[in-house]
Design a protein around this motif. Structure first.
Motif, short mmCIF file in Angstrom:
data_model
loop_
_atom_site.label_atom_id
_atom_site.label_comp_id
_atom_site.label_asym_id
_atom_site.label_seq_id
_atom_site.Cartn_x
_atom_site.Cartn_y
_atom_site.Cartn_z
N PRO A 1 31.55 35.33 30.17
CA PRO A 1 31.28 36.70 30.63
C PRO A 1 29.83 37.09 30.36
O PRO A 1 29.29 36.84 29.28
N LEU A 2 29.21 37.72 31.34
CA LEU A 2 27.85 38.23 31.20
C LEU A 2 27.84 39.74 31.05
O LEU A 2 27.06 40.29 30.27
N VAL A 3 28.68 40.42 31.82
CA VAL A 3 28.77 41.88 31.78
C VAL A 3 30.24 42.26 31.71
O VAL A 3 31.05 41.77 32.52
N GLN A 4 30.60 43.12 30.77
CA GLN A 4 31.98 43.54 30.59
C GLN A 4 32.07 45.05 30.46
O GLN A 4 31.09 45.72 30.09
N SER A 5 33.25 45.57 30.74
CA SER A 5 33.52 46.99 30.50
C SER A 5 33.89 47.19 29.04
O SER A 5 33.92 46.24 28.25
N SER A 6 34.16 48.42 28.67
CA SER A 6 34.69 48.68 27.34
C SER A 6 36.20 48.43 27.35
O SER A 6 36.79 48.08 28.38
N ARG A 7 36.83 48.64 26.21
CA ARG A 7 38.28 48.51 26.14
C ARG A 7 39.00 49.70 26.76
O ARG A 7 40.19 49.63 27.03
N ARG A 8 38.26 50.78 26.97
CA ARG A 8 38.83 51.97 27.60
C ARG A 8 38.68 51.87 29.11
O ARG A 8 38.10 52.74 29.77
N ALA A 9 39.19 50.78 29.69
CA ALA A 9 39.02 50.51 31.12
C ALA A 9 40.36 50.12 31.73
O ALA A 9 41.29 49.68 31.04
N ALA A 10 40.44 50.30 33.04
CA ALA A 10 41.64 49.94 33.79
C ALA A 10 41.25 49.66 35.23
O ALA A 10 40.14 49.98 35.67
N LEU A 11 42.16 49.06 36.00
CA LEU A 11 41.94 48.77 37.41
C LEU A 11 42.65 49.82 38.26
O LEU A 11 43.77 50.26 37.94
N ALA A 12 41.98 50.23 39.34
CA ALA A 12 42.55 51.21 40.27
C ALA A 12 42.42 50.69 41.69
O ALA A 12 41.57 49.84 41.98
N ASP A 13 43.26 51.21 42.57
CA ASP A 13 43.20 50.81 43.97
C ASP A 13 41.88 51.26 44.59
O ASP A 13 41.45 52.41 44.39
N ALA A 14 41.25 50.38 45.36
CA ALA A 14 39.95 50.70 45.96
C ALA A 14 40.06 51.89 46.92
O ALA A 14 39.14 52.71 46.99
N ALA A 15 41.17 52.00 47.64
CA ALA A 15 41.35 53.12 48.56
C ALA A 15 41.40 54.44 47.81
O ALA A 15 40.85 55.46 48.26
N ARG B 1 29.32 33.74 34.32
CA ARG B 1 28.80 32.41 34.64
C ARG B 1 29.97 31.42 34.57
O ARG B 1 30.73 31.41 33.60
N TYR B 2 30.08 30.58 35.61
CA TYR B 2 31.12 29.55 35.66
C TYR B 2 30.45 28.19 35.66
O TYR B 2 29.59 27.91 36.52
N THR B 3 30.82 27.33 34.72
CA THR B 3 30.25 26.00 34.62
C THR B 3 31.36 24.96 34.46
O THR B 3 32.44 25.28 33.94
N GLY B 4 31.07 23.75 34.90
CA GLY B 4 32.04 22.67 34.75
C GLY B 4 32.16 21.81 35.99
O GLY B 4 31.49 22.06 37.01
N GLU B 5 33.00 20.81 35.92
CA GLU B 5 33.23 19.91 37.04
C GLU B 5 34.12 20.59 38.08
O GLU B 5 35.05 21.32 37.74
N LEU B 6 33.83 20.34 39.36
CA LEU B 6 34.58 20.96 40.45
C LEU B 6 35.12 19.91 41.41
O LEU B 6 34.51 18.85 41.61
N ARG B 7 36.23 20.24 42.01
CA ARG B 7 36.77 19.48 43.13
C ARG B 7 36.58 20.29 44.40
O ARG B 7 36.61 21.52 44.38
N THR B 8 36.36 19.61 45.51
CA THR B 8 36.14 20.30 46.77
C THR B 8 37.35 21.14 47.17
O THR B 8 38.50 20.77 46.89
N ALA B 9 37.07 22.26 47.82
CA ALA B 9 38.15 23.11 48.32
C ALA B 9 38.70 22.61 49.64
O ALA B 9 39.72 23.12 50.12
N PHE B 10 38.05 21.59 50.24
CA PHE B 10 38.48 21.07 51.54
C PHE B 10 38.53 19.54 51.47
O PHE B 10 37.65 18.85 52.00
N PRO B 11 39.53 19.00 50.80
CA PRO B 11 39.60 17.55 50.64
C PRO B 11 39.97 16.85 51.95
O PRO B 11 40.53 17.45 52.87
#
Length: 619
Positions: free
Chosen positions: A370-384, A412-422
């Motif tokens: 994680p590079l940027v995070q919210s506080s613990r006083r956070a929640a998810l809401a519908d975009a609409a 940031r995501y690091t590591g070995e990857l497999r193709t999404a279209f084998p």
């Protein structure tokens, strides 16, 4: 005779003292030449580790020529102060370069050979208002192999990037070309033209990236990405066709770096606007790289927006109303930023708006940092729901139940990857060539000027006044992904502006205490206004109805009650700032009386010590 010799002793002592003083000053000027101590809190006069690393790698000597019109700025005191700051920085770079960098300051006086040389090199001259004189303030860097880089005009309000810009000039003379950044954007970031025909320069971030890198802007959705692209930057990728997804996938499999900005609610998306009916606006489209994210194990829900009670910023949806805190518009400080990653280390504040949340699937081969995070006083809401609350952000507080863990807004995501279209046949890579390095940001609005910078004009040139570090965040991310770690270290500095955290805490506490009272009084006042309006309604024929004595008394009572409630409402609003005003008064009292009181106490202590010594001597 003895009397004359006694009189000459003080004169001789004074002469010897003067000689000793001159000798000491001369000796110190030689022995301590170049020595300095930077006592500023932010180390404003200390070169960063990145600049020192770049200087240590300079093999071909570099000459920095500063063209500065001294006489043209005689009435521009602020500009002269900035010119001194630039000259001091250049001299410090030269002093720390072990002779690899030299500095020359040239005054291109009117009709001089130096002025012709400055114009031939491509430096810009600005006309000073009131005098009409030409003002040059540019920098030219050159090496012994005819390599040359320049800053056409050193803008005063870019002081935050001054050291970076100079280090970039020195670094660029190494012979390697500028890194190539490929941009696929679903938002109007670049230069364009308004319906009126006026040319627009584009967002500040887009302009800065163009200045620092070779920006290759893709038109439409590409089906292939050239091998010389160092970084692929995707901004608001929506409705991405499979051919483009395959091209992105293979770019990453080849070892290409990827920077992605997705968004559940891109407020800068103008594609939903109907030019024939500006009021008929459909909701902005969300963006995602669904098939790629799913195959790589990156979790992102394009229908959910992060709400954060702790970091909500104030907005003013009604120009005539008071500002309110919007749970989806966030100002994220140092405590929410990863201080161990060069992209976010030492940044001050990032502003996000209607951002989404990121995660990592359990079966993913990637590692999420994680590079940027919210506080613990956070929640998810519908975009609409967030879009519907534009006019009344307080609606977002209804049913708001914060979770127990912070939500990730950038990672940031690091590591070995497999193709999404084998299984795509010969030449199609099935796995990544080495560890992948991806940066994903769940917001695109942080790129817009309104969330981090104000653009003004200075002598006909745009100057940027940044009030947040969104620009630094993006520049750091791009620099890091193209592999220029030294330049990252140049700009990871703590901003000079410090927030008043104590005042912010007091303001939030006051709002929490008085918000319910204010809302109750406001509702009662609205009901009273409706009842009073009903009593004063005209008849069906438009004529005023006769008012009985009882109704007249009721109207008078309602009016008195309205005046009382308005007064009580004003008192509540005044109490919102009472604690802050009290803190300000305390600080004023300390500043006005504190130092004089300290001096008096020290003087009394010294006087007491002297009195005590005299008394002891007499005894």
């Amino acid at each position: 005779m003895k009397t004359n010799s006694r009189r000459s002793v003080p004169l001789l002592a004074l002469a010897l003292l003067a000689i000793a003083f001159v000798a000491l000053v001369s000796l110190s000027s030689v022995a301590l030449r170049g020595a300095r101590i930077d006592l500023t809190e932010q180390g404003l006069y200390t070169l960063s580790d990145g600049t020192l690393a770049i200087l240590s790698k300079v093999e071909d000597p570099v000459t920095l020529k500063l063209y500065y019109s001294e006489h043209a700025t005689r009435n521009l005191q602020a500009f002269r102060g900035y010119a001194t700051r630039v000259r001091e920085l250049l001299e410090e770079i030269a002093a720390r370069s072990d002779g690899k960098v030299t500095v020359q300051v040239i005054d291109p006086e009117p009709f001089s050979e130096a002025e012709d040389q400055a114009a031939a090199l491509g430096l810009r001259a600005l006309r000073v208002p009131g005098t009409g004189e030409q003002l040059y303030f540019g920098l030219v860097a050159s090496n012994s192999t005819d390599g040359e880089s320049l800053m056409p005009f050193i803008q005063p309000d870019k002081e935050a990037f001054l050291e970076y810009d100079v280090a970039k000039l020195v670094s660029s003379l190494g012979g390697a070309g500028r890194p190539v950044v490929g941009l696929v954007s679903g938002l109007p970031m670049g230069p364009g033209r308004e319906p009126s025909g006026q040319q627009t320069p584009g967002w500040v971030l887009d302009r800065q990236i163009r200045d620092l890198f070779e920006l290759r802007r893709f038109q439409g959705m590409p089906t292939s990405i050239a091998s010389d692209v160092d970084l692929l930057m995707l901004v608001h990728p929506k409705d991405v066709p499979e051919a483009t997804l395959v091209a992105i996938d293979q770019f990453v499999m080849r070892g290409g770096r990827l920077l992605v900005f997705v968004d559940p609610d891109a407020e800068a998306d103008l594609s939903a606007l109907n030019p024939l009916d500006p009021l008929a606006v459909s909701p902005p489209q969300s963006s995602t790289l669904g098939p790629l994210f799913q195959a790589w194990g990156i979790q992102f829900d394009p229908t959910r927006v992060v709400l954060d009670e702790r970091h909500a910023l104030q907005v003013q949806p009604d120009p005539n109303g008071p500002p309110v805190r919007h749970l989806a518009v966030l100002g994220l400080g140092r405590d929410t930023l990863n201080q161990d990653d060069v992209v976010t280390a030492d940044l001050g504040v990032l502003n996000f708006s209607s951002a989404g949340a990121l995660g990592l699937a359990r079966d993913s081969g990637l590692r999420m940092e994680p590079l940027v995070q919210s506080s613990r006083r956070a929640a998810l809401a519908d975009a609409a729901m967030v879009r519907d609350a534009v006019a009344d952000p307080d609606q977002l507080r209804q049913g708001f139940e914060p979770g127990e863990e912070p939500l990730v807004l950038a990672a940031r995501y690091t590591g070995e990857l497999r193709t999404a279209f084998p299984g795509r046949g010969e030449g199609h890579l099935e796995a990544s060539d080495g560890p992948a390095n991806l940066l994903v940001v769940a917001d695109t609005d942080l790129l817009t000027d309104r969330l981090w910078v104000q653009v003004q004009e200075f002598l006909g040139q745009p100057v940027y006044d940044a009030f947040a570090n969104n620009g630094d965040f993006v520049f750091n991310a791009v620099d890091n992904l193209v592999g220029n770690a030294d330049l990252i270290a140049v700009r990871t500095r703590t901003p000079s502006a410090r927030p008043f955290t104590r005042v912010d805490d007091i303001r939030r506490g006051a709002e929490a205490r008085y918000r319910s009272t204010e809302q109750r009084l406001q509702e009662q006042l609205e009901q009273l206004e409706q009842q009073l309006g009903a009593l004063q309604q005209p008849g069906a024929d438009g004529q005023a109805q006769a008012v009985s004595a009882a109704q007249q008394a009721e109207i008078v009572r309602f009016q008195e009650e309205r005046l009382r409630m308005r007064k009580e409402l004003r008192d509540v609003q005044h109490r919102l700032n009472a604690d802050i005003e009290a803190l300000g008064n305390q600080l004023k009292l300390v500043n006005i009386l504190g130092m004089p009181l300290l001096v008096v106490l020290v003087a009394l202590f010294v006087a007491w010590r002297r009195w005590a010594r005299r008394r002891a001597a007499v005894a």
